[in-house]
Design an enzyme around this catalytic site. Structure first.
Site, PDB file in Angstrom:
ATOM      1  N   SER A  21     -46.148  10.453 -57.918  1.00 38.97           N
ATOM      2  CA  SER A  21     -44.869  11.082 -57.575  1.00 38.97           C
ATOM      3  C   SER A  21     -44.780  12.557 -57.943  1.00 38.97           C
ATOM      4  O   SER A  21     -43.766  13.193 -57.667  1.00 38.97           O
ATOM      5  CB  SER A  21     -43.708  10.315 -58.211  1.00 38.97           C
TER       6      SER A  21
ATOM      7  N   THR B 195     -39.683  12.370 -60.563  1.00 38.15           N
ATOM      8  CA  THR B 195     -39.851  13.821 -60.728  1.00 38.15           C
ATOM      9  C   THR B 195     -40.121  14.124 -62.182  1.00 38.15           C
ATOM     10  O   THR B 195     -39.526  13.498 -63.064  1.00 38.15           O
ATOM     11  CB  THR B 195     -38.547  14.553 -60.322  1.00 38.15           C
TER      12      THR B 195
ATOM     13  N   THR C  57     -42.262  17.652 -58.037  1.00 32.16           N
ATOM     14  CA  THR C  57     -42.252  16.308 -57.451  1.00 32.16           C
ATOM     15  C   THR C  57     -42.872  16.305 -56.059  1.00 32.16           C
ATOM     16  O   THR C  57     -42.909  17.343 -55.384  1.00 32.16           O
ATOM     17  CB  THR C  57     -40.801  15.776 -57.346  1.00 32.16           C
TER      18      THR C  57
ATOM     19  N   ARG D 151     -38.025  16.962 -45.279  1.00 31.04           N
ATOM     20  CA  ARG D 151     -36.930  16.583 -46.180  1.00 31.04           C
ATOM     21  C   ARG D 151     -37.139  17.228 -47.559  1.00 31.04           C
ATOM     22  O   ARG D 151     -38.227  17.221 -48.113  1.00 31.04           O
ATOM     23  CB  ARG D 151     -36.885  15.061 -46.319  1.00 31.04           C
TER      24      ARG D 151
ATOM     25  N   THR E 273     -33.933  13.226 -62.203  1.00 33.99           N
ATOM     26  CA  THR E 273     -34.901  12.468 -61.418  1.00 33.99           C
ATOM     27  C   THR E 273     -34.179  11.279 -60.800  1.00 33.99           C
ATOM     28  O   THR E 273     -33.224  10.758 -61.373  1.00 33.99           O
ATOM     29  CB  THR E 273     -36.098  11.999 -62.264  1.00 33.99           C
ATOM     30  N   GLY E 274     -34.643  10.883 -59.634  1.00 34.03           N
ATOM     31  CA  GLY E 274     -33.992   9.782 -58.936  1.00 34.03           C
ATOM     32  C   GLY E 274     -33.826  10.133 -57.478  1.00 34.03           C
ATOM     33  O   GLY E 274     -34.559  10.965 -56.944  1.00 34.03           O
TER      34      GLY E 274
HETATM   35  N1  ASP Z   1     -35.472  13.535 -57.078  1.00 33.99           N
HETATM   36  C1  ASP Z   1     -36.679  13.416 -56.309  1.00 33.99           C
HETATM   37  C2  ASP Z   1     -36.332  13.582 -54.857  1.00 33.99           C
HETATM   38  O1  ASP Z   1     -35.331  13.067 -54.407  1.00 33.99           O
HETATM   39  C3  ASP Z   1     -37.402  12.153 -56.496  1.00 33.99           C
HETATM   40  C4  ASP Z   1     -37.302  11.519 -57.859  1.00 33.99           C
HETATM   41  O2  ASP Z   1     -37.097  12.177 -58.853  1.00 33.99           O
HETATM   42  O3  ASP Z   1     -37.417  10.299 -57.977  1.00 33.99           O
HETATM   43  O4  ASP Z   1     -37.101  14.187 -54.142  1.00 33.99           O
END
Ligand code: ASP
Length: 325
Positions: free
Chosen positions: A81, A185, A203, A213, A236-237
């Site tokens: 990731s 991330t 990320t 995107r 993160t998320g």
């Molecule tokens: N926040 C990141 C994104 O949406 C992915 C992640 O942190 O899980 O690209």
């Protein structure tokens, strides 16, 4: 409404740090400059934190610590990731997002949908330090990184894009574009020994995302925010659920109003949850530190972890919000 609840809901007033903050000065008054302290998202952040601490200990800058710390995770071939080993988009191409922010001059740099560059965090730092701009995207970001002599890896992805475009309307690819796969991330925050603060994010974003995107991670105020007078926060998320609320900015603003880092993270989650359909699985997770050397985190993902490093210890800690949301 009692006074404490009023203060909590409005974000006004000084709130003592609650369990899970575990800051060495949590809830107490302390002098600024309680660094070095490094806080990052996830268990994999620990290796980056440890590298960042070494940079600080040898006397290099907080920006060097952020950049070189993040290199470690960007280089990890086992990390799906962050970096070029990350999850590809719906066209089978890895597009990377990164940003960096420097507290002392409130400058920032960011790259989005960057292909084939080993260290997007270095591209982001060069945008901040060598251009008049804050954000470069796609092909332009890549051209800039190459001009800067950053290491590039892999070949031309245009064939993959064309192939995906042809298949795009097929049932199968519509399905795959709708179904995001893994994502995480690395958001890494550094408090230097003199109280200066910097941070960075890197990320590969959401696996299976539409080409082009961009999530929250490279967006200043969403995936990362640093205010040298207050503190820093990172996310993160699911980026779509973070960027609509400028979540990292909001955490820093809550800390400015007196909240401890953990409480500020919790407050932003409560704020976002209150505007979203009940029971929605938002996947929003945050880390924060403040000028006093306090740190905290909170997330809606049960498995969320964060890493905290200082000269005397380096640890991976569980999500303090588990069971509290
Ligand atoms: N926040 C990141 C994104 O949406 C992915 C992640 O942190 O899980 O690209």
């Amino acid at each position: 409404m009692n006074r404490r609840r009023f203060l909590t809901q409005t974000g006004l007033g000084l709130l003592a740090a609650s369990a899970g903050t575990a800051g060495r000065s949590a809830g107490s008054k302390s002098e600024p400059g309680r660094g070095p302290l490094i806080v990052s998202t996830w268990g994999f952040g620990k290796a980056s934190n440890d590298a960042a601490l070494k940079v600080l200990v040898r006397g290099d800058s907080i920006l060097d610590a952020v950049e070189q710390g993040i290199w470690v995770t960007e280089s990890d071939a086992g990390n799906s990731s962050v970096g070029l080993a990350g999850n590809p988009n719906a066209a089978g191409v890895v597009q990377l997002d990164a940003c960096i922010m420097n507290g002392p001059n409130h400058k920032a740099g960011s790259v989005c949908a960057l292909e084939g560059i080993r260290h997007p965090i270095s591209a982001a730092r060069r945008v901040m330090e060598k251009t008049r701009h804050v954000m470069l995207v796609g092909e332009g970001a890549k051209m800039f990184a190459l001009e800067e002599g950053l290491e590039s890896v892999g070949g031309d992805s245009s064939g993959l894009h064309t192939q995906w475009h042809k298949q795009r309307m097929s049932q199968q690819s519509r399905e795959s574009a709708r179904k995001p796969t893994g994502h995480d991330t690395l958001a890494l925050l550094v408090l230097g020994a003199n109280g200066d603060i910097a941070g960075g994010c890197s990320t590969s974003g959401l696996g299976g995302k539409l080409p082009g995107r961009v999530g929250d991670s490279p967006i200043i105020g969403s995936g990362l925010d640093v205010d040298n007078a207050v503190g820093a926060a990172g996310a993160t998320g699911l980026g779509e659920n973070v960027m609509r609320y400028c979540a990292s900015f909001l955490i820093v603003e809550f800390m400015r109003q007196g909240m401890a880092p953990h409480e500020a993270c919790m407050q932003v989650i409560r704020r976002i949850l209150s505007s979203e359909p009940k029971g929605a699985n938002l996947s929003i997770n945050f880390v924060a530190l403040d000028k006093q050397g306090r740190y905290g985190a909170a997330g809606t993902d049960r498995g969320f972890q964060y890493s905290v490093t200082m000269p005397e210890s380096s640890r991976v800690l569980p999500n303090p919000a588990n069971g509290k949301l």
